[in-house]
Design a protein around this motif. Structure first.
Motif, short mmCIF file in Angstrom:
data_model
loop_
_atom_site.label_atom_id
_atom_site.label_comp_id
_atom_site.label_asym_id
_atom_site.label_seq_id
_atom_site.Cartn_x
_atom_site.Cartn_y
_atom_site.Cartn_z
N GLY A 79 -24.87 71.50 27.18
CA GLY A 79 -24.85 70.10 27.56
C GLY A 79 -23.91 69.23 26.76
O GLY A 79 -23.57 68.13 27.18
N SER A 80 -23.46 69.69 25.62
CA SER A 80 -22.52 68.94 24.79
C SER A 80 -21.62 69.94 24.08
O SER A 80 -21.97 71.12 23.95
CB SER A 80 -23.26 68.06 23.77
OG SER A 80 -24.05 68.86 22.92
N PRO A 81 -20.45 69.50 23.63
CA PRO A 81 -19.53 70.44 22.96
C PRO A 81 -20.19 71.14 21.78
O PRO A 81 -20.97 70.55 21.04
CB PRO A 81 -18.38 69.53 22.51
CG PRO A 81 -18.40 68.40 23.48
CD PRO A 81 -19.85 68.16 23.78
N VAL A 82 -19.88 72.41 21.63
CA VAL A 82 -20.48 73.23 20.57
C VAL A 82 -19.38 73.64 19.60
O VAL A 82 -18.24 73.89 20.00
CB VAL A 82 -21.16 74.48 21.17
CG1 VAL A 82 -20.19 75.32 21.96
CG2 VAL A 82 -21.81 75.32 20.08
N ARG A 83 -19.70 73.68 18.32
CA ARG A 83 -18.72 74.10 17.33
C ARG A 83 -18.39 75.57 17.50
O ARG A 83 -19.27 76.40 17.69
CB ARG A 83 -19.23 73.80 15.94
CG ARG A 83 -19.45 72.31 15.79
CD ARG A 83 -19.61 71.75 14.47
NE ARG A 83 -18.76 72.22 13.41
CZ ARG A 83 -19.10 72.01 12.14
NH1 ARG A 83 -20.24 71.43 11.85
NH2 ARG A 83 -18.31 72.40 11.18
N ALA A 84 -17.11 75.87 17.45
CA ALA A 84 -16.65 77.23 17.70
C ALA A 84 -17.30 78.21 16.73
O ALA A 84 -17.68 79.32 17.10
CB ALA A 84 -15.13 77.30 17.60
N VAL A 85 -17.44 77.82 15.46
CA VAL A 85 -18.00 78.73 14.47
C VAL A 85 -19.47 79.02 14.78
O VAL A 85 -19.96 80.13 14.54
CB VAL A 85 -17.82 78.16 13.05
CG1 VAL A 85 -18.69 76.94 12.82
CG2 VAL A 85 -18.05 79.22 11.99
N HIS A 86 -20.20 78.05 15.31
CA HIS A 86 -21.60 78.29 15.69
C HIS A 86 -21.69 79.19 16.91
O HIS A 86 -22.53 80.08 16.98
CB HIS A 86 -22.30 76.95 15.98
CG HIS A 86 -22.62 76.17 14.75
ND1 HIS A 86 -23.21 74.92 14.80
CD2 HIS A 86 -22.43 76.44 13.44
CE1 HIS A 86 -23.38 74.47 13.57
NE2 HIS A 86 -22.91 75.37 12.73
N TRP A 87 -20.82 78.94 17.87
CA TRP A 87 -20.85 79.75 19.09
C TRP A 87 -20.53 81.22 18.79
O TRP A 87 -21.21 82.13 19.25
CB TRP A 87 -19.84 79.20 20.09
CG TRP A 87 -19.71 80.04 21.32
CD1 TRP A 87 -18.74 80.93 21.62
CD2 TRP A 87 -20.65 80.08 22.40
NE1 TRP A 87 -18.98 81.52 22.82
CE2 TRP A 87 -20.15 81.01 23.33
CE3 TRP A 87 -21.84 79.43 22.69
CZ2 TRP A 87 -20.81 81.32 24.51
CZ3 TRP A 87 -22.50 79.71 23.87
CH2 TRP A 87 -21.98 80.64 24.76
#
Length: 250
Positions: A79-87
């Motif tokens: 639903g909202s942008p996710v940090r690449a490192v978390h993904w």
């Protein structure tokens, strides 16, 4: 998305596959690299776009590739942008087996069953279309040898290959040192590939995921030599892909 073009996750896995042993190099970090490669492929397909150090869905329409569409749907559900490192660090460990099964279904690899120590069942994979693997490798070699800026797909592939530690597999020994250095330098030729590659290296090295200054992905990153992905504190998600057979690895 037609099947005339191989995806970056497929190419990264074929690069990592050892033709002599049927196993994959850097198996622990390769899962992270494949998660990053999915992001790059979705960006090239116009489904996602970088937003600083975050990833935003800009078009939720499926690509037609089930493995990519599974990742796209998970991103959409955020639903909202996710940090690449978390993904990259959290949700989808096991992508190596999923993509090996995918390549087998596509006829690009052949699974060979066996046993480890005469007891444990194992599966090794041999490329059935060796010309494909040679073509992928030739693109990297050309970019390294000529110094000509590569196309975005090759630049992203090079960045991910460096990030997961494939440099020593592709260009071993002292004689391969300069090639490994140039492989690392190719990271600057694709902003999305650079963002994702740095996120992969950050996860491997357990770096606290602080936003990069001004959203730049090209700042100095830690050495990707660590083989242990740090995922503590990263939200976990279920993966909706199919599971493949067990794979023997180093």
């Amino acid at each position: 998305m037609g099947r005339s073009r191989r995806t970056i996750p497929e190419e990264l896995l074929l690069l990592a596959l050892d033709p002599a042993t049927g196993t994959t190099a850097q198996p622990q970090s390769l899962d992270l690299g494949l998660a990053g490669a999915q992001l790059v492929e979705l960006a090239l397909a116009g489904r996602i776009a970088p937003d600083g150090d975050r990833i935003a869905v800009v078009m939720a329409r499926p690509t037609g590739d089930p493995t990519l569409d599974s990742a796209l749907e998970l991103l959409r559900r955020r639903g909202s942008p996710v940090r690449a490192v978390h993904w990259i660090g959290g949700p989808r460990l096991g992508l190596r087996q999923i993509y090996l099964a995918h390549l087998e279904r596509c006829g690009m690899v052949h699974a060979v069953s066996g046993q480890m120590c005469g007891v444990l069942p194992t599966t090794r994979y041999q490329a059935t279309e060796t010309a494909i693997s040679r073509d992928i490798r030739a693109r990297l070699d050309s970019a390294i040898r000529t110094g000509v800026p590569p196309d975005p797909r090759t630049a992203a592939l090079a960045a991910l290959a460096h990030a997961v530690g494939l440099g020593k597999h592709l260009y071993p020994g002292n004689e391969g040192r300069s090639s490994r250095s140039r492989l690392r330098d190719l990271i600057r030729h694709d902003p999305m590939g650079g963002l994702v590659a740095h996120a992969v290296m950050d996860v491997q090295n357990g770096v606290a995921a602080q936003p990069r200054r001004n959203g730049q992905a090209g700042t100095a990153a830690p050495d990707p030599g660590s083989r242990h992905a740090a995922t503590a504190g990263v939200p976990m998600q279920p993966h909706h892909g199919v599971m493949a057979r067990a794979v023997a690895h180093h």
